[in-house]
Design a protein around this motif. Structure first.
Motif, short mmCIF file in Angstrom:
data_model
loop_
_atom_site.label_atom_id
_atom_site.label_comp_id
_atom_site.label_asym_id
_atom_site.label_seq_id
_atom_site.Cartn_x
_atom_site.Cartn_y
_atom_site.Cartn_z
N ARG A 108 0.62 -1.31 0.14
CA ARG A 108 -0.11 0.13 0.25
C ARG A 108 0.97 1.59 -0.05
O ARG A 108 0.39 2.73 -0.20
N GLY A 109 1.62 1.07 0.36
CA GLY A 109 2.71 2.35 0.74
C GLY A 109 4.33 2.41 0.74
O GLY A 109 5.21 0.97 1.40
N GLY A 110 5.19 2.67 0.72
CA GLY A 110 6.69 2.41 0.82
C GLY A 110 7.98 1.82 -0.24
O GLY A 110 8.79 1.40 -0.59
N GLY A 111 6.98 0.98 -1.51
CA GLY A 111 7.47 0.28 -2.08
C GLY A 111 8.34 -0.51 -1.73
O GLY A 111 9.45 -1.26 -2.38
N ALA A 112 7.37 -1.62 -0.44
CA ALA A 112 8.61 -2.87 -0.12
C ALA A 112 9.02 -4.22 -1.49
O ALA A 112 9.52 -4.62 -1.43
N LEU A 113 7.55 -4.03 -2.76
CA LEU A 113 7.89 -4.73 -2.93
C LEU A 113 8.74 -4.65 -4.70
O LEU A 113 8.62 -4.46 -5.12
N GLN A 114 9.16 -3.25 -4.36
CA GLN A 114 10.18 -2.95 -5.39
C GLN A 114 11.21 -2.19 -5.23
O GLN A 114 12.17 -1.56 -4.98
#
Length: 551
Positions: free
Chosen positions: A297-303
């Motif tokens: 949902r936020g922070g770009g953890a998966l990128q």
């Protein structure tokens, strides 16, 4: 034993459901306030119950902040979505479709901050009963999927709470080296501005704003370069001196926007104790993709690009145990299809090299193209040429994806190994198919209908494999989480997860034991889903000081 946790106007109520009998209130106060709830949960957790609540993302963070962790839960929101998709619950709209996870936002309402805004006791009890009735008519696979999905929700909340150890000084050094010193508000870093200047000069567009797709298309066309979009692959095909600096500008601009100084200030929290590093705390969304993969949902953890991973650094005296499941989707396909020849290839270590040894392709790169073509439905180029060989060598595996593709082309739904159901085609899909079947349809209508059907078939082809791989990964996470609780007093903990990769933050002395637990959990996950079918879920496991050191 199950314990239901839900909100009343006056606080939070716990209700015990012992051994399938009717619910009975927990002994003691009928309604608990924010101060009393953690102690009550901690006391009941000694009985190893399964906690039943509306939404892990809304409920669990407050318990974590109070120092309370639970072993198991049943997330009614996530499970409702799975059961409804599987047809076990009515397909009409339900209030539970709109029960949204609040995520890690400290200002968001939770059961402890605004009980009136949370899902009430009667609604939780009613939905729990509906789901139990729905499950009574299903097999054990769907029950396993709900347990895995709920365990994943616990992992997601714990990873956000614990955070990924992060070194802001190292990150600032990286940004400065790549972009130039941090600029003032509204200005570009020096290196980006220099590239922008080169692009303007080479395109003869002195007022160009390279961040504006409209401006950029206009400038490119003014230089005689016709483009439909300003995406990287289309720009890379152009033959012009401005292309190289423009692509570099876009790469650096992406880094600045996604992981620059503003991102760091928003998502990296300062150390909360001496001897600890700062923490990156993204907002994970379990089941955020229709296949069951996670989203953020936020922070770009998966990128997290490789450059940023150099800023993920273990605390002093700690290490990062990084594990990557190699070639996961092909191995999952071998297991779910019961293709013994492909299973043998999985045990060879490098599955793509095994395809070369079997004569499917002449090179490892070609073997990878062939396998990805099977998974994603490539029918042209090298993948199309190699597909017949793959079908002859691994007939059972290729039959699974081919049948899933044909189902999608007909507009049917498909299911993963444990029973997650693909969405039905959208209304536009049906309109195109109906138009092609009408008496006055022309060749263009029929060609369009065929293309639309094949596109949906490619989606369902991959859905069954990617979704089953997501189920294996959830089982891996759930098993690993429990094993870590038994190591060094529970100090090692999961801090990152990306589809087929995990990172555990571990005291240095326990790192080797953690690495062994990671491997054992992968083996256990394969056995849980696929029984004794002999597929090897190979892992690359490394123990490192910073994330970028993992190979």
């Amino acid at each position: 034993m199950e314990v239901l946790l839900a909100a009343d106007l006056g606080g939070t109520r716990l209700t015990v459901v012992p051994d399938g009998h009717g619910p009975v209130p927990v002994g003691g106060p009928a309604v608990l306030d924010a101060e009393g709830l953690p102690a009550a949960v901690r006391a009941l957790e000694r009985e190893r119950p399964r906690w039943v609540w509306a939404d892990t993302a809304a409920t669990y963070p407050a318990l974590l902040r109070a120092g309370v962790r639970v072993e198991r839960c049943h997330d009614l929101r996530l499970c409702h979505a799975i059961l409804r998709g599987a047809g076990a619950l009515p397909s009409q709209e339900s209030p539970w479709d709109g029960v949204a996870a609040t995520g890690p936002d400290p200002d968001a309402a939770t059961l402890f901050d605004d009980a009136a805004a949370a899902v009430g006791v009667e609604e939780v009890l009613a939905e729990h009963r509906r789901q139990q009735v729905a499950l009574a008519g299903t097999d054990g696979c769907l029950r396993l999927l709900l347990a895995a999905e709920s365990a994943g929700a616990l992992v997601a909340a714990e990873m956000t709470h614990d955070g990924l150890p992060f070194d802001p000084a190292r990150h600032d050094e990286m940004l400065t080296a790549v972009l130039g010193p941090r600029p003032g508000p509204g200005a570009r870093p020096a290196n980006l501005e220099a590239l922008a200047g080169q692009v303007r000069e080479l395109l003869g567009a002195p007022t160009l704003n390279p961040d504006s797709p409209t401006d950029l298309r206009h400038a490119l066309r003014g230089a005689g370069l016709e483009v439909r979009t300003t995406r990287k692959h289309e720009l890379a095909a152009l033959d012009h001196p401005a292309v190289a600096p423009l692509l570099e500008y876009k790469r650096l601009a992406r880094l600045l926007a996604a992981n620059g100084w503003t991102w760091m200030e928003a998502w990296v929290a300062p150390p909360d104790a001496p001897g600890r590093r700062a923490r990156f705390r993204p907002a994970y969304v379990p089941g955020g993709v229709v296949t069951g993969r996670w989203a953020a949902r936020g922070g770009g953890a998966l990128q997290l690009p490789h450059q940023v991973r150099g800023s993920v650094v273990a605390d002093p005296g700690w290490r990062l145990v990084v594990a990557d499941a190699a070639q996961l989707e092909p191995r999952v396909l071998a297991a779910m299809s019961r293709d013994e020849a492909m299973a043998r290839a999985s045990r060879a270590g490098d599955l793509y090299q095994a395809l070369v040894d079997e004569g499917v392709a002449e090179t490892r790169a070609g073997a990878k193209v062939a396998m990805l073509g099977a998974l994603y439905g490539a029918t042209t180029g090298e993948a199309g040429l190699l597909m017949p060989r793959l079908q002859r060598t691994y007939p059972r595996a290729t039959r699974v994806v081919e049948e899933a593709a044909r189902s999608g082309e007909r507009g049917d739904v498909v299911r993963t190994w444990l029973g997650r159901t693909s969405p039905a085609p959208p209304p536009q899909w049906h309109r195109v198919q109906r138009r092609a079947s009408e008496g006055d349809a022309d060749d263009a209508d029929r060609r369009r209908a065929g293309a639309v059907a094949r596109d949906w078939g490619r989606f369902t082809r991959n859905f069954v494999v990617q979704g089953t791989a997501a189920e294996w990964a959830l089982a891996w996470l759930a098993e690993l989480r429990l094993r870590l609780r038994r190591i060094d007093g529970g100090a090692p903990h999961l801090v990152f997860f990306l589809h087929d990769e995990v990172v555990v933050h571990s005291p240095e002395a326990a790192a080797d034991e953690v690495a062994a637990a990671v491997r054992a959990a992968a083996t256990a996950a394969g056995r849980l889903l696929f029984g004794d079918f002999p597929v090897d879920f190979a892992l690359d496991v490394t123990v490192v000081g910073s994330y970028d050191e993992a190979v």
